[in-house]
Design an enzyme around this catalytic site. Structure first.
Site, PDB file in Angstrom:
ATOM      1  N   ALA A  43       0.961  -1.207   0.157  1.00 33.43           N
ATOM      2  CA  ALA A  43       0.095   0.116   0.037  1.00 33.43           C
ATOM      3  C   ALA A  43       0.807   1.306  -0.051  1.00 33.43           C
ATOM      4  O   ALA A  43       0.614   2.286  -0.779  1.00 33.43           O
ATOM      5  CB  ALA A  43      -1.071   0.154   1.246  1.00 33.43           C
ATOM      6  N   ALA A  84       2.157   1.689  -3.401  1.00 26.46           N
ATOM      7  CA  ALA A  84       0.979   2.280  -4.406  1.00 26.46           C
ATOM      8  C   ALA A  84       0.949   3.847  -4.039  1.00 26.46           C
ATOM      9  O   ALA A  84       0.901   4.762  -4.925  1.00 26.46           O
ATOM     10  CB  ALA A  84      -0.096   1.408  -4.271  1.00 26.46           C
ATOM     11  N   GLU A  85       0.864   4.066  -2.856  1.00 25.21           N
ATOM     12  CA  GLU A  85       0.471   5.695  -2.480  1.00 25.21           C
ATOM     13  C   GLU A  85       1.739   6.537  -3.001  1.00 25.21           C
ATOM     14  O   GLU A  85       1.436   7.566  -3.451  1.00 25.21           O
ATOM     15  CB  GLU A  85       0.275   5.550  -0.937  1.00 25.21           C
ATOM     16  CG  GLU A  85      -0.072   6.987  -0.522  1.00 25.21           C
ATOM     17  CD  GLU A  85      -1.450   7.396  -0.624  1.00 25.21           C
ATOM     18  OE1 GLU A  85      -1.671   8.766  -0.514  1.00 25.21           O
ATOM     19  OE2 GLU A  85      -2.300   6.803  -0.469  1.00 25.21           O
ATOM     20  N   VAL A  86       2.877   6.016  -2.777  1.00 26.76           N
ATOM     21  CA  VAL A  86       4.026   7.145  -3.008  1.00 26.76           C
ATOM     22  C   VAL A  86       4.130   7.005  -4.555  1.00 26.76           C
ATOM     23  O   VAL A  86       4.289   8.218  -4.943  1.00 26.76           O
ATOM     24  CB  VAL A  86       5.117   6.594  -2.407  1.00 26.76           C
ATOM     25  CG1 VAL A  86       6.438   7.309  -2.654  1.00 26.76           C
ATOM     26  CG2 VAL A  86       5.023   6.636  -0.916  1.00 26.76           C
ATOM     27  N   SER A 126       1.440   9.106  -5.879  1.00 25.24           N
ATOM     28  CA  SER A 126       1.505  10.719  -5.472  1.00 25.24           C
ATOM     29  C   SER A 126       2.543  11.248  -6.062  1.00 25.24           C
ATOM     30  O   SER A 126       2.562  12.476  -6.570  1.00 25.24           O
ATOM     31  CB  SER A 126       1.715  10.789  -3.968  1.00 25.24           C
ATOM     32  OG  SER A 126       0.586  10.270  -3.202  1.00 25.24           O
TER      33      SER A 126
END
Length: 169
Positions: A65, A68-70, A73
């Site tokens: 996760a 994915a987020e980084v 972003s």
């Protein structure tokens, strides 16, 4: 990485900028290495070590996760013209294991590049060590981001560092 009362740390020498720039402290502390940073794709690899495994020697879903987020972003940040952003939603499905000793690759690509909202898809694959090709899908994620926030002046150094870093990849 704070500079304390004396202000931010001085920038690295010209030749060292791409080597020492930290795109994301948490992810890179786990050993993640960015291999591409553009407005159309952000990618990188992570060796699956004990640090990022759950007790059964499998890649921790929280680490997936985080990847994915980084990656989404960073892609959003570049695609928005280096505007400050905020995550709105992260949805991730873990579909296969990555084991201790494996290497995984995360690739984020845009689905929707709106002026206010961006949506990115991230796929995380286990890498075949003999060919370095993507072998088995580990996770797939969708990340929605608000992409039109005003950018504080203090982020200018980060923007310049990211531009230099990505141009060296």
């Amino acid at each position: 990485m704070g500079g304390g009362a004396t202000g931010p740390p001085s920038p690295p020498a010209e030749g060292e900028a791409a080597k020492t720039f930290v795109v994301d402290r948490g992810l890179q502390a786990l050993g993640f290495e960015f291999t591409r940073v553009t407005a159309g794709e952000v990618a990188g690899r992570l060796p699956v070590t004990e640090t990022c495994c759950q007790p059964f020697d499998r890649l921790n879903g929280g680490v997936s996760a985080l990847m994915a987020e980084v990656t989404a972003s960073i892609g959003c940040y570049v695609a928005s013209g280096y505007r400050r952003l905020a995550g709105v939603q992260l949805s991730i499905n873990h579909v296969g294991p990555a084991r201790l000793g494996d290497v995984v690759q995360a690739t984020a690509t845009p689905i929707q590049l709106g002026r206010k909202i961006q949506v990115w898809e991230v796929q995380i694959w286990r890498i075949d060590p003999s060919t370095s090709e993507c072998k088995d899908l580990v996770s797939t994620a969708r990340v929605t981001l608000l992409a039109n926030l005003s950018t504080p002046q203090v982020m200018k150094n980060y923007e310049e560092g990211l531009k230099k870093f990505s141009s060296k990849l």
